[in-house]
Structures are given as C-alpha cells and as structure tokens.
Design a protein around this motif. Structure first.
Motif, short mmCIF file in Angstrom:
data_model
loop_
_atom_site.label_atom_id
_atom_site.label_comp_id
_atom_site.label_asym_id
_atom_site.label_seq_id
_atom_site.Cartn_x
_atom_site.Cartn_y
_atom_site.Cartn_z
N SER A 197 -1.46 0.54 -23.59
CA SER A 197 -2.36 0.14 -24.68
C SER A 197 -3.49 -0.74 -24.16
O SER A 197 -4.65 -0.59 -24.55
CB SER A 197 -1.57 -0.61 -25.76
OG SER A 197 -0.63 0.23 -26.38
N THR A 198 -3.14 -1.67 -23.27
CA THR A 198 -4.16 -2.53 -22.68
C THR A 198 -5.14 -1.72 -21.86
O THR A 198 -6.37 -1.95 -21.92
CB THR A 198 -3.50 -3.61 -21.79
OG1 THR A 198 -2.61 -4.39 -22.59
CG2 THR A 198 -4.55 -4.53 -21.17
N ALA A 199 -4.64 -0.77 -21.08
CA ALA A 199 -5.53 0.10 -20.30
C ALA A 199 -6.43 0.93 -21.20
O ALA A 199 -7.62 1.11 -20.91
CB ALA A 199 -4.69 1.01 -19.39
N THR A 200 -5.88 1.43 -22.30
CA THR A 200 -6.68 2.20 -23.26
C THR A 200 -7.80 1.34 -23.83
O THR A 200 -8.95 1.79 -23.96
CB THR A 200 -5.78 2.70 -24.40
OG1 THR A 200 -4.72 3.49 -23.86
CG2 THR A 200 -6.56 3.54 -25.39
N LEU A 201 -7.46 0.10 -24.18
CA LEU A 201 -8.48 -0.82 -24.71
C LEU A 201 -9.55 -1.12 -23.66
O LEU A 201 -10.74 -1.22 -23.98
CB LEU A 201 -7.81 -2.12 -25.17
CG LEU A 201 -6.96 -2.03 -26.43
CD1 LEU A 201 -6.13 -3.30 -26.61
CD2 LEU A 201 -7.83 -1.79 -27.66
N ALA A 202 -9.14 -1.27 -22.41
CA ALA A 202 -10.08 -1.55 -21.33
C ALA A 202 -11.08 -0.41 -21.16
O ALA A 202 -12.30 -0.64 -21.01
CB ALA A 202 -9.34 -1.81 -20.02
N VAL A 203 -10.58 0.82 -21.17
CA VAL A 203 -11.46 1.98 -21.03
C VAL A 203 -12.39 2.08 -22.24
O VAL A 203 -13.59 2.36 -22.10
CB VAL A 203 -10.64 3.27 -20.86
CG1 VAL A 203 -11.53 4.51 -20.91
CG2 VAL A 203 -9.88 3.23 -19.53
N TRP A 207 -0.60 -4.38 -13.62
CA TRP A 207 -0.18 -3.00 -13.85
C TRP A 207 -1.15 -2.28 -14.78
O TRP A 207 -1.49 -1.12 -14.57
CB TRP A 207 1.24 -2.98 -14.41
CG TRP A 207 1.80 -1.59 -14.62
CD1 TRP A 207 2.18 -1.04 -15.79
CD2 TRP A 207 2.03 -0.59 -13.62
NE1 TRP A 207 2.64 0.24 -15.60
CE2 TRP A 207 2.56 0.54 -14.27
CE3 TRP A 207 1.84 -0.55 -12.23
CZ2 TRP A 207 2.89 1.71 -13.59
CZ3 TRP A 207 2.18 0.62 -11.55
CH2 TRP A 207 2.69 1.73 -12.24
N ALA A 208 -1.62 -2.99 -15.81
CA ALA A 208 -2.60 -2.39 -16.73
C ALA A 208 -3.90 -2.06 -16.01
O ALA A 208 -4.52 -1.02 -16.27
CB ALA A 208 -2.87 -3.34 -17.90
N MET A 209 -4.31 -2.92 -15.09
CA MET A 209 -5.52 -2.65 -14.29
C MET A 209 -5.34 -1.37 -13.47
O MET A 209 -6.25 -0.54 -13.39
CB MET A 209 -5.81 -3.83 -13.36
CG MET A 209 -6.36 -5.06 -14.01
SD MET A 209 -6.63 -6.35 -12.75
CE MET A 209 -7.01 -7.75 -13.80
N GLY A 210 -4.16 -1.24 -12.84
CA GLY A 210 -3.90 -0.05 -12.04
C GLY A 210 -3.95 1.22 -12.88
O GLY A 210 -4.53 2.23 -12.48
N LEU A 211 -3.37 1.15 -14.09
CA LEU A 211 -3.42 2.30 -14.99
C LEU A 211 -4.84 2.62 -15.41
O LEU A 211 -5.24 3.79 -15.48
CB LEU A 211 -2.55 2.03 -16.22
CG LEU A 211 -1.04 1.93 -16.00
CD1 LEU A 211 -0.33 1.55 -17.30
CD2 LEU A 211 -0.48 3.23 -15.45
N ALA A 212 -5.63 1.58 -15.69
CA ALA A 212 -7.01 1.80 -16.12
C ALA A 212 -7.86 2.38 -14.99
O ALA A 212 -8.70 3.26 -15.21
CB ALA A 212 -7.61 0.48 -16.62
N LEU A 213 -7.66 1.90 -13.78
CA LEU A 213 -8.45 2.36 -12.64
C LEU A 213 -8.15 3.81 -12.27
O LEU A 213 -9.04 4.58 -11.93
CB LEU A 213 -8.21 1.46 -11.42
CG LEU A 213 -8.94 0.12 -11.41
CD1 LEU A 213 -8.46 -0.72 -10.24
CD2 LEU A 213 -10.45 0.32 -11.32
N THR A 214 -6.88 4.18 -12.36
CA THR A 214 -6.49 5.53 -11.94
C THR A 214 -6.56 6.54 -13.07
O THR A 214 -6.55 7.75 -12.83
CB THR A 214 -5.04 5.53 -11.40
OG1 THR A 214 -4.16 5.10 -12.45
CG2 THR A 214 -4.91 4.57 -10.22
N GLY A 215 -6.64 6.04 -14.29
CA GLY A 215 -6.60 6.95 -15.43
C GLY A 215 -5.20 7.45 -15.70
O GLY A 215 -4.97 8.31 -16.56
#
Length: 445
Positions: free
Chosen positions: A108-114, A343-351
């Motif tokens: 969810s955090t990665a989704t918000l970041a994107v 971990w959220a950063m890693g998910l956001a960076l890699t998609g």
C-alpha cells in the motif's frame, strides 16, 4: 539504539489523534477517483450507486464497532496481530503480520509512493529516474518523520487530514451551490431492472467502495500509544469511521451536482473534472495539490500504525529482535519504521508491488474476518475480562462483518482462482519462516 529493548511505547495519542489517524489513513486517492467506476458499474443509476456506497459504509461501521471492543479490551501495540494471537494462537497471528509486512501494508505504501510521483509529474515534468526517486523520497520523508517522534507525526497527520477533508467538503459545497447535475435528464435513480447481471455489477462496484474504505482498521495497531485506551479507542474508531461515511457520501453527491451523472460515469478523475467544470481548467491543478497532501497523509498514517505490528511480533520473538527496540531519544519503534520503509522503497523501485499486491490483497479480508472472529473466542474463553466497550448488536454485528468478508474472499477465489491460489501460497511462505524464528528463539533461551 538502546542495547536493551524498551518494552513499552509512550501513550501520547489523544482521542482527536486517533480519529484523524482513522480518517487520514483511509482517505488516499480513492475518493478522488473511485466514484466514476462505482457509478459506471452501477449502470449509471444513482440510486444503485448510493445503495452500494451505503452498503460499503455499513460494512465498515460493523467492522469498526467489532474492532472497538477488541481494541478497548486489548489496548496493546499490534492491533489485529494481538487479537488473533490471543484468540487463535501465535502462528495465525504471525501469518497476518508476515503478509502485511511482505505485501499488504508495504505494498500500500509503495502504491501511494508511485501515485504521489504520478501526480507530482502533473505539476513538474519528471524524467523516469526522477519519477522513481520522487516516490522513494516521499517514503523516506514519512519514515524520518515517524522515527523522530509519534507526537510530531501525529501533528502532521492532524493538519494534513484536516486540509484534505476541508478541500473535499468545500468542493462538494461548491457543487451544490454552482452545479446543476441533479436537475439534468441523466440523473436517474432505481430505473435499472433487477437481474443477476445487475447484482453482479453492483458486487463489483462494492469492491471499489471497500477499496476506498481500506485502512480504517490500521489505527488498532496504535492502541498501545493511546491515552486511556479503554475509554478513547472504541470512540475513536467509531467516530473516525462514521466521519468517513459522511465525507464519502457528501463527496459523491457533490460530484454529481457539479458534473452530472454522465460526467461522473465518464471520469476516472472526477474531483479534477468537477473543479474544472465549476472553476475552469486552471483551478484543476489545485486538486492535484490536494491529492498530493492526501497521499502523503495516508502514507504517514500507514507509518504511524503498521510498524507497531512488526514491533509486537519482534517483542514476541517471532521477527527480527531489533525491531522490538524503542529509540532511547525519540521513543518510537524506529527500526520497525525503517525496516518497513526500506521494503516499501524496494517494492516501489522495482514495481514488484503490483503483482504481489494483486495476489495477496484479498488475504487482508481473510485476516480481517479472523480478527473480527476473535471477539467470539475471547468472549467465550475470557468472559470476565474487562470490556469497557461492548460491540452493540452482538453477535449479529460481528457475524455480518465476517460474512461480508468471507463473501469477498469467496468471490475472489471463484473469479480469479489462479491469483487467489498464488496469494494463499505467498501467505503460506510465512509458515517455515515462523518455524525458523521459533526454533531460533528456543536455541537462544
């Protein structure tokens, strides 16, 4: 960091803080975009769309009342993890926390970041690399804020939530005053014939509404930092969810008033279209600013809540022990916040969050049902426990919420069996991880 973990977090969150965490964590970008899809899936029928929003609102309120009893009875950091642990044991509780850390909360955090980077790109042109960095920078800023202090993060949550709620309500008021949507020929209600197809479409629309409500239960993780939680927590989750219902229904009515039913149906960015219709194209940029604040507020709410679950897991010895540390100066679970953000950063960076999140998001409803079912188990096995708040309408209230959650899970399994099976497989990866941590804990003792 302190060499010896401090077991307790300071109780600094007031009733107002908790209410605004509920509201601020839940309102991300959904209410600015989802209404168009809900009305489309309702066949453009305002009456059916209203019923769908009301049904989603009732389900959220039923869940909030159920979790209110649990939070007042067990006012510890960790929320749902604690309820499931006390009712069903450590393994199911660990699988809940593991899945939230691996994919749901961090996803969810990665989704918000994107989404933050996407909307920022509408105001400032961003190269592909800068686009990724913008999302990562937002996660880093939120993490730093939450590491520096709960009181500071809660204050930011309060003003950012107040700002976005004011903007939503102001836009709705402008729609009522300046728009003529309800007077147009396309403003029809309850004209769609009842059929299996229309009911199925309404069910799909309900999923969109529930997505817009996703997050109200996160405040349970912060019960360990609430002042006088036995008396404030249940009120906070009830008031916060009730406020969400009022805000969402008012916003939907304001959108229709501003652009008409057909305008809402045709839009995936209905708030921006409403502002553009009422005030001209230049004013639509203001909506982008509001959405940026809204996304930041939602991400901050996740950082205020989610890491407390990982803190509780570590305290139980089934997660990285260092995550149970409380920062000696700031009084926060700093390493838990940092680990979640990393971990959220890693998910956001890699998609990587997109597939992962799609696979396991339905699992959040399995765990929501399990957490709600804890109220039955704990009433049976701990009848004399102090319950400052008892869920009204028991046992019907929690039973209805559990039945709705089960229906959503069942519908997902039937409609997307491969994705559901992969998602359950991802959840099951927590079993060997749990056994390894349990074995390591025994070896260390």
């Amino acid at each position: 960091m302190s060499a010896t973990p401090t077991r307790d977090l300071a109780r600094v969150l007031t009733l107002r803080d908790l209410v605004l965490i509920v509201v601020g964590t839940t309102i991300g970008s959904g209410i600015f975009t989802v209404p168009g899809a809900v009305l489309r899936q309702s066949g453009g029928d305002l009456g059916i769309a209203l019923l769908v929003w009301l049904l989603g609102s009732v389900l959220a309120l039923l869940g909030a009342l159920t979790f209110g009893e649990l939070g007042a009875m067990l006012p510890d950091a960790g929320g749902s993890y604690v309820y499931v642990r006390e009712a069903f044991g450590k393994l199911p509780a660990f699988l809940l926390g593991w899945t939230l850390f691996l994919a749901i909360n961090t996803g969810s955090t990665a989704t918000l970041a994107v989404a933050f980077a996407n909307y920022l790109g509408e105001l400032v042109p961003l190269a592909p690399a800068a686009h990724k960095l913008a999302g990562v920078a937002m996660i880093a800023a939120v993490a730093a804020l939450n590491i520096r202090g709960v009181r500071r993060a809660a204050s930011v949550q309060n003003w950012s939530t107040a700002l976005k709620v004011t903007a939503i309500l102001a836009l709705a008021a402008a729609g009522f005053l300046l728009g003529d949507g309800f007077g147009r020929a396309d403003a029809r209600a309850f004209t769609t014939p009842l059929s299996l197809g229309s009911l199925s479409a309404a069910g799909v629309a309900l999923l969109g509404v529930l997505w817009a409500y996703e997050g109200w239960q996160n405040v349970t993780n912060s019960a360990g930092e609430a002042r006088d939680p036995q008396h404030t927590f249940a009120r906070a989750i009830g008031l916060g969810t009730g406020a969400l219902v009022a805000i969402y229904l008012t916003a939907n009515a304001g959108y229709v008033a501003a652009v008409g039913a057909s305008g809402v149906t045709a839009s995936d960015r209905v708030a921006a279209d409403a502002v553009r219709t009422l005030f001209g194209p230049g004013a639509a940029k203001l909506v982008t600013l509001v959405i940026l604040v809204s996304i930041f507020s939602a991400a901050n709410g996740l950082a205020l809540t989610g890491p407390r679950m990982y803190f509780a897991m570590a305290r139980d010895g089934v997660f990285f022990r260092s995550l149970a540390e409380v920062h000696p100066r700031f009084g926060t679970p700093a390493l838990a916040v940092a680990a979640s953000a990393a971990w959220a950063m890693g998910l956001a960076l890699t998609g990587g969050f997109e597939q992962l999140f799609t696979y396991v998001v339905f699992a959040s409803w399995i765990f929501a049902a399990l957490a709600a079912a804890s109220v039955f188990v704990l009433r049976l096995h701990r009848p004399d426990a102090r319950r400052p708040f008892r869920v009204p309408g028991y046992p019907v209230t929690p039973a209805l919420f559990i039945a709705a959650a089960a229906a959503i899970v069942g519908n997902t399994i039937v409609a997307r069996p491969v994705q559901a099976l992969i998602g359950l497989g991802i959840v099951a990866t927590g079993v060997p991880v749990y056994l390894l941590w349990k074995r390591g804990r025994k070896a260390a003792s």
